[in-house]
Each structure stands twice: as structure tokens, then as C-alpha cells.
Design a protein around this motif. Structure first.
Motif, PDB file in Angstrom:
ATOM      1  N   PHE A 287     -12.576  38.211  -1.326  1.00  0.00           N
ATOM      2  CA  PHE A 287     -11.823  37.098  -1.657  1.00  0.00           C
ATOM      3  C   PHE A 287     -11.840  36.130  -0.741  1.00  0.00           C
ATOM      4  O   PHE A 287     -11.863  35.536   0.053  1.00  0.00           O
ATOM      5  CB  PHE A 287     -10.009  37.320  -1.896  1.00  0.00           C
ATOM      6  N   TRP A 288     -13.704  35.634  -1.902  1.00  0.00           N
ATOM      7  CA  TRP A 288     -14.061  33.973  -0.789  1.00  0.00           C
ATOM      8  C   TRP A 288     -12.779  32.670  -1.460  1.00  0.00           C
ATOM      9  O   TRP A 288     -12.339  32.787  -2.893  1.00  0.00           O
ATOM     10  CB  TRP A 288     -15.335  33.977  -0.878  1.00  0.00           C
ATOM     11  N   TYR A 289     -13.036  31.671  -0.303  1.00  0.00           N
ATOM     12  CA  TYR A 289     -11.592  31.073  -0.918  1.00  0.00           C
ATOM     13  C   TYR A 289     -12.657  29.414  -0.040  1.00  0.00           C
ATOM     14  O   TYR A 289     -13.258  29.687   0.875  1.00  0.00           O
ATOM     15  CB  TYR A 289     -10.311  30.779  -0.256  1.00  0.00           C
ATOM     16  N   ASN A 290     -12.072  28.538  -1.175  1.00  0.00           N
ATOM     17  CA  ASN A 290     -11.934  26.772  -0.383  1.00  0.00           C
ATOM     18  C   ASN A 290     -10.993  26.478  -0.089  1.00  0.00           C
ATOM     19  O   ASN A 290      -9.753  26.391  -0.781  1.00  0.00           O
ATOM     20  CB  ASN A 290     -12.544  26.198  -1.301  1.00  0.00           C
ATOM     21  N   SER A 291     -10.357  26.645   1.258  1.00  0.00           N
ATOM     22  CA  SER A 291      -9.498  26.643   2.221  1.00  0.00           C
ATOM     23  C   SER A 291      -9.112  24.933   1.836  1.00  0.00           C
ATOM     24  O   SER A 291      -7.718  24.913   1.273  1.00  0.00           O
ATOM     25  CB  SER A 291      -9.638  26.363   3.509  1.00  0.00           C
ATOM     26  N   ALA A 292     -10.368  24.318   1.813  1.00  0.00           N
ATOM     27  CA  ALA A 292      -9.658  22.704   1.334  1.00  0.00           C
ATOM     28  C   ALA A 292      -8.711  22.207  -0.033  1.00  0.00           C
ATOM     29  O   ALA A 292      -8.112  21.913  -0.255  1.00  0.00           O
ATOM     30  CB  ALA A 292     -11.134  21.865   1.203  1.00  0.00           C
ATOM     31  N   LEU A 293      -9.644  23.206  -0.691  1.00  0.00           N
ATOM     32  CA  LEU A 293      -8.169  23.610  -2.320  1.00  0.00           C
ATOM     33  C   LEU A 293      -7.389  23.570  -2.458  1.00  0.00           C
ATOM     34  O   LEU A 293      -6.350  22.993  -2.546  1.00  0.00           O
ATOM     35  CB  LEU A 293      -9.060  24.055  -2.951  1.00  0.00           C
ATOM     36  N   LEU A 294      -7.084  24.800  -1.355  1.00  0.00           N
ATOM     37  CA  LEU A 294      -5.792  25.672  -1.479  1.00  0.00           C
ATOM     38  C   LEU A 294      -4.563  24.569  -0.055  1.00  0.00           C
ATOM     39  O   LEU A 294      -3.616  24.293  -0.504  1.00  0.00           O
ATOM     40  CB  LEU A 294      -6.232  26.919  -0.488  1.00  0.00           C
ATOM     41  N   LYS A 295      -5.724  23.696   0.529  1.00  0.00           N
ATOM     42  CA  LYS A 295      -4.251  22.892   1.436  1.00  0.00           C
ATOM     43  C   LYS A 295      -4.306  22.051   0.872  1.00  0.00           C
ATOM     44  O   LYS A 295      -2.626  21.909   0.946  1.00  0.00           O
ATOM     45  CB  LYS A 295      -5.243  22.004   2.474  1.00  0.00           C
ATOM     46  N   SER A 296      -4.715  21.342  -0.468  1.00  0.00           N
ATOM     47  CA  SER A 296      -4.502  20.421  -0.621  1.00  0.00           C
ATOM     48  C   SER A 296      -3.521  20.749  -1.441  1.00  0.00           C
ATOM     49  O   SER A 296      -2.808  19.836  -2.346  1.00  0.00           O
ATOM     50  CB  SER A 296      -6.037  20.238  -2.692  1.00  0.00           C
ATOM     51  N   ALA A 297      -3.297  21.568  -2.247  1.00  0.00           N
ATOM     52  CA  ALA A 297      -2.072  22.346  -3.156  1.00  0.00           C
ATOM     53  C   ALA A 297      -0.827  22.808  -2.191  1.00  0.00           C
ATOM     54  O   ALA A 297       0.108  23.762  -3.093  1.00  0.00           O
ATOM     55  CB  ALA A 297      -2.716  23.522  -4.079  1.00  0.00           C
ATOM     56  N   GLY A 298      -0.650  22.266  -1.143  1.00  0.00           N
ATOM     57  CA  GLY A 298       0.320  23.301   0.215  1.00  0.00           C
ATOM     58  C   GLY A 298      -0.428  25.306  -0.200  1.00  0.00           C
ATOM     59  O   GLY A 298       0.797  25.050   0.151  1.00  0.00           O
ATOM     60  N   VAL A 299      -1.498  25.263  -0.554  1.00  0.00           N
ATOM     61  CA  VAL A 299      -1.062  27.121  -0.626  1.00  0.00           C
ATOM     62  C   VAL A 299      -1.942  26.995   0.357  1.00  0.00           C
ATOM     63  O   VAL A 299      -2.677  27.292   0.615  1.00  0.00           O
ATOM     64  CB  VAL A 299      -2.125  27.872  -1.690  1.00  0.00           C
ATOM     65  N   GLU A 300      -1.150  28.918   0.827  1.00  0.00           N
ATOM     66  CA  GLU A 300      -1.533  29.886   1.832  1.00  0.00           C
ATOM     67  C   GLU A 300      -2.978  30.782   1.446  1.00  0.00           C
ATOM     68  O   GLU A 300      -2.403  30.521   0.408  1.00  0.00           O
ATOM     69  CB  GLU A 300      -1.107  29.933   3.269  1.00  0.00           C
ATOM     70  N   THR A 301      -2.905  31.410   2.384  1.00  0.00           N
ATOM     71  CA  THR A 301      -4.140  32.574   1.711  1.00  0.00           C
ATOM     72  C   THR A 301      -3.529  33.616   1.087  1.00  0.00           C
ATOM     73  O   THR A 301      -2.653  34.257   1.890  1.00  0.00           O
ATOM     74  CB  THR A 301      -5.497  33.127   2.171  1.00  0.00           C
ATOM     75  N   PRO A 302      -2.826  34.042   0.480  1.00  0.00           N
ATOM     76  CA  PRO A 302      -2.230  35.205   0.146  1.00  0.00           C
ATOM     77  C   PRO A 302      -2.089  36.221   0.865  1.00  0.00           C
ATOM     78  O   PRO A 302      -3.294  36.718   1.496  1.00  0.00           O
ATOM     79  CB  PRO A 302      -2.419  35.619  -1.630  1.00  0.00           C
ATOM     80  N   LYS A 303      -0.493  36.648   0.708  1.00  0.00           N
ATOM     81  CA  LYS A 303      -0.894  37.876   2.252  1.00  0.00           C
ATOM     82  C   LYS A 303      -0.685  39.539   1.342  1.00  0.00           C
ATOM     83  O   LYS A 303      -1.195  40.303   1.832  1.00  0.00           O
ATOM     84  CB  LYS A 303       0.838  37.701   3.379  1.00  0.00           C
ATOM     85  N   THR A 304       0.206  39.335   0.038  1.00  0.00           N
ATOM     86  CA  THR A 304       0.310  40.284  -0.516  1.00  0.00           C
ATOM     87  C   THR A 304      -0.452  40.079  -1.397  1.00  0.00           C
ATOM     88  O   THR A 304      -0.465  39.275  -2.225  1.00  0.00           O
ATOM     89  CB  THR A 304       1.532  40.747  -0.480  1.00  0.00           C
ATOM     90  N   LEU A 305      -0.942  41.369  -3.021  1.00  0.00           N
ATOM     91  CA  LEU A 305      -1.020  40.537  -4.057  1.00  0.00           C
ATOM     92  C   LEU A 305      -0.160  39.975  -5.099  1.00  0.00           C
ATOM     93  O   LEU A 305      -0.726  39.305  -5.906  1.00  0.00           O
ATOM     94  CB  LEU A 305      -1.454  42.425  -4.692  1.00  0.00           C
ATOM     95  N   ASP A 306       1.271  40.402  -5.027  1.00  0.00           N
ATOM     96  CA  ASP A 306       2.770  39.391  -5.183  1.00  0.00           C
ATOM     97  C   ASP A 306       2.195  38.542  -4.973  1.00  0.00           C
ATOM     98  O   ASP A 306       2.969  37.247  -5.581  1.00  0.00           O
ATOM     99  CB  ASP A 306       3.291  40.173  -5.177  1.00  0.00           C
ATOM    100  N   ASP A 307       1.868  37.596  -4.189  1.00  0.00           N
ATOM    101  CA  ASP A 307       1.466  36.246  -3.625  1.00  0.00           C
ATOM    102  C   ASP A 307       0.311  36.258  -4.506  1.00  0.00           C
ATOM    103  O   ASP A 307       0.052  34.435  -4.929  1.00  0.00           O
ATOM    104  CB  ASP A 307       1.288  36.531  -2.334  1.00  0.00           C
TER     105      ASP A 307
END
Length: 445
Positions: free
Chosen positions: A167-187
Motif C-alpha cells: 500500500f503506497w501512500y502519500n504521507s503529506a496527505l495523511l498528515k493534513s487529515a490527521g490520519v496515521e497509516t492503518p495498523k489493522t484492516l479495520d482502521d
């Protein structure tokens, strides 16, 4: 040819292939799949390989170079590549030729029920025995070989690739939304909800080709009970109503409710889905290391390059599989036709399989063996080297792509129903009912 006539012709060919294959067991000749070192003189000639790979891809390029080198010492030898990159068209050609007993010396196949039937009829060389005889068996990554094995553990295909899906991700976009990378599928649903609240497309998906969404269907069952569930499913020993199938259906339904995928995902193709991510419009993109050249080099847009990272398949509470076990395919395999296996074919394979890892790894790709190091491109980012290193750390269990496991009819219906499920057009209960009916019909067909 009109559409109607063409449809009839295709149906007739498919029916003939099925009928011929089912009736020729035990009549394919006297070739021994375990006779991997046939006696006789090496007489150079043209041999053919029926392929389903990109014509300009690393595998074909490497094998063309190797075949040319072999021909220098074997005048009269040539390798004829019969290429059909479109997978549905390839499968039709492959199965029709198999039914007519006209397969060439080498041919591509996944470890499907159709291929296993060919092997059971003695029509494919035992690759376990061949690699052992060539003293190459220990060179291969266990995961690369295991991906090619049939359910009974037998091996009749040679791998030419090794991939890891992230799962490739854009850390800047996640940070702007206050989101961390999901630890579980349920996240995932909450991650998508938070990203949507900031006007960000959560996940880019190639819905047009359908197999990427089918990957998502495989994830929850794999974490719940490992690779066994899909094997039981295709053999009629499990149903979609079982806990694994229900959990997957409900998870995907919740991904849809949370708006995880872009609007109109079902009509978005491969290139457009990737562009959503590489242009910074989508936060997450699930794809394999075959895209390292586009995602982990300076080819990537500088505006997003420093923000791109990846995580592997998240786990679940009480998972049956480890964090280092995820989708690690070795691509479509190459089978060897017993009917045309002779000293020349054996000698060429001995040469090619010894030379291949170094030639292929020099292109920057991950070799299916551990005997050579991947050449990291000069313009690679840190992610490239990290990904290559991670290949040596993967676990034993493989999250098998379901499109290589289920029978074609069930697989087609599954892909159709998954789109409806994620779009919210059907409920998990309706999805399960439809899929179990399809499974029962095709298992009894």
C-alpha cells in the motif's frame, strides 16, 4: 465476422477445448513428466514459447538476450516467442491449443485447475525434478516456487519474477487529515472517512480491470485463516457465508460506505488510477513492485516524491498470519510440454535458467532466486532499496490472488458482484447469497 458469429465461434472453441481436455486423460502419449534428462543428441531447431507477458517487459527482454547467446554456440537454434499480453485472449488460445494437443515446447500458465488437469495427464514436465536435476532448486526463493505450486504441493511451473504488493501512500496527505497509516484492516474505513472530510480521495483503484478490487476481497480471509480458505472455497469445502467470506464482504461494504475509492472507480483504468496517486490527488494506492520504476525513482513527480512511502498488508486482531506475510506473487509461470521435451529443450533450459537471474536482476527487477543482487537504478529513491531488501524477509504464507484460484465462471461473477457491493447496490447478505449460488452451480458443473 459479426459479433454474433464471433460469439458462437468462441463458445464453440471453448466447449471443444473443455470436451477434448476432459476426454484425453491417459491418452496424451507416453512421455514421462519425471524424465527430466532425456537421452539423445542435442539437435538445434526452433522452439516456441507461448507467452502472456508484456512484449517489452523484463522477462521477455532477458530471455531474448539469453536465447541469442545460446544460439551462438548452437547454430540453427532460435526461440520463437508467441506473445498475447491480453490475459483473457491468451487463456482462450492456451486452452484451445491444449485441447488439440498442439501446445509448443514452453507455455505460460497459472496454477489453475485447468493446468493441474494437464499435469495429471502427464503433459507437463515435473519442474521440481527438473530444477533438482539442474542443481538449481536451492537457488529459488521458497515464496517464488510456492506461488507456482498446485494445491497438493507439486510444482510444474518455473517462476521468472518475484513481486511484493504494498500500500503506497502519500504521507503529506495523511498528515493534513490527521490520519496515521492503518495498523489493522479495520482502521481503513475511518481513515477513508477522515480523508474524505478534508476533500482528499482516500484510495486510487483500477476498477476497470477488476482484479485490483478482488485483491481486497482476499485480504480479510487471509488474515483470519491464512491461504486455506480460498483453497477450500474453490474445492467446495467452504462457502462465502463462512466467517471469512462474511467478514470480507462486510469489510468491503464498509469501505464503500466510507467512500474509500474514487468516484467512478469501476470505469477507471490502470494508468488513470496510478495517475491519481502520482499526481497527489489520492492518498493510497495498492500495487506491486513491478511499479518500482514509477514509484521509487526520480521519474515520480517531485511535488509528491518526498511524501511517498509504503506499508505492507495490515493485520487484524487474532490474525492467523504474520505481518511479513502478504501478497508476494512470482507472476505467471512457464510450463514445459512433455510431448516435445527432448535433449535440446533440456539443454536450453539448463543454460537459460542459470543465466537468467543475473540478466534479469540487472534490469532493476527482483529475481525469483537469491543468487544475485538486484541492480538499484542510479535515479532510485530510498524506497527502492528498502523494497528490494524486504524481499529477503517475507514469510512463508502467501495471500494468493483469487483470480488465479477460482474457476473462471465463479471468478467473473465475483468481480461483478464486488463492484456492486462496494457501490452499495447490494448488501453483504445479498452478495453472499449470490456468490454461494454461483459457487454451488460451478462446483457441480
Amino acid at each position: 465476422m459479426s459479433f454474433t458469429k464471433r460469439s458462437i465461434a468462441l463458445l464453440a472453441a471453448a466447449f471443444a477445448a473443455t470436451l477434448a481436455l476432459s476426454s484425453c486423460a491417459g491418452s496424451a502419449g507416453t512421455a514421462d513428466p519425471n524424465n527430466v534428462n532425456p537421452e539423445g543428441e542435442i539437435v538445434p531447431r526452433e522452439i516456441s514459447w507461448l507467452l502472456s507477458r508484456p512484449a517489452d517487459g523484463g522477462v521477455i527482454t532477458a530471455m531474448q538476450q539469453i536465447a541469442a547467446d545460446y544460439a551462438k554456440d548452437h547454430p540453427g537454434f532460435s526461440l520463437n516467442l508467441i506473445t498475447t499480453p491480453d490475459r483473457p485472449s491468451y487463456i482462450q488460445k492456451y486452452e484451445t491449443l491444449a485441447a488439440a494437443k498442439k501446445l509448443p515446447e514452453l507455455f505460460d500458465t497459472d496454477a489453475t485447475p485447468f493446468a493441474q488437469k494437464l499435469a495429471s495427464q502427464g503433459r507437463m514436465v515435473n519442474v521440481d525434478a527438473l530444477l533438482t536435476d539442474l542443481e538449481l532448486a536451492d537457488d529459488y526463493r521458497p515464496a517464488a516456487l510456492d506461488y507456482q505450486r498446485f494445491d497438493d504441493g507439486s510444482l510444474y511451473m518455473v517462476p521468472f519474477e518475484f513481486q511484493q504488493e504494498y500500500f503506497w501512500y502519500n504521507s503529506a496527505l495523511l498528515k493534513s487529515a490527521g490520519v496515521e497509516t492503518p495498523k489493522t484492516l479495520d482502521d481503513f474505513p475511518q481513515m477513508c472517512t477522515d480523508l474524505r472530510a478534508k476533500g482528499i480521495t482516500p484510495i486510487a483503484l483500477d476498477g476497470q480491470d477488476q482484479w485490483p478490487l478482488e485483491r481486497y476481497m482476499a485480504y480479510y480471509p487471509f488474515r483470519m485463516s491464512g491461504p486455506q480458505y480460498v483453497l477450500d472455497l474453490k474445492n467446495g469445502d467452504a462457502t462465502f457465508a463462512d466467517p471469512e467470506g462474511r467478514a470480507a464482504a462486510e469489510w468491503l461494504y464498509n469501505l464503500g460506505k466510507a467512500g474509500c475509492f474514487q468516484e467512478g472507480f469501476s470505469s477507471t483504468g490502470y494508468a488513470d488510477a496510478q495517475a491519481l496517486f502520482t499526481s497527489g490527488q489520492a492518498a493510497v494506492y495498492n500495487i506491486g513492485t513491478w511499479e518500482l520504476g514509477n514509484l521509487a525513482t526520480e521519474k515520480l513527480d517531485p511535488a509528491v516524491r518526498d511524501s511517498v512511502d509504503y506499508f505492507t498488508l495490515p493485520t487484524i486482531d487474532g490474525a492467523a498470519t504474520a505481518a511479513n506475510e502478504f501478497v508476494t506473487p512470482s507472476g505467471i509461470g512457464m510450463a514445459v510440454n512433455t510431448q516435445t521435451f527432448d535433449p535440446l529443450v533440456r539443454d536450453f533450459l539448463a543454460f537459460a535458467l542459470k543465466e537468467y537471474p543475473e540478466v534479469y536482476a540487472a534490469t532493476g527487477a527482483l529475481s525469483p532466486t537469491t543468487t544475485t543482487k538486484t541492480t538499484i537504478p542510479a535515479d532510485a529513491t530510498e524506497l527502492y532499496k528498502r523494497s528490494v531488501t524486504q524481499a529477503d524477509e517475507v514469510g512463508k504464507a502467501i495471500a494468493m490472488p483469487w483470480d488465479t484460484q477460482l474457476d473462471p465462471a465463479t471468478n467473473t461473477r465475483l468481480q461483478q458482484e464486488l463492484t456492486l457491493l462496494v457501490q452499495g447496490d447490494i448488501t453483504p447478505d445479498e452478495f453472499i447469497k449470490t456468490m454461494d449460488a454461483s459457487l454451488a452451480e460451478n462446483n457441480n458443473g
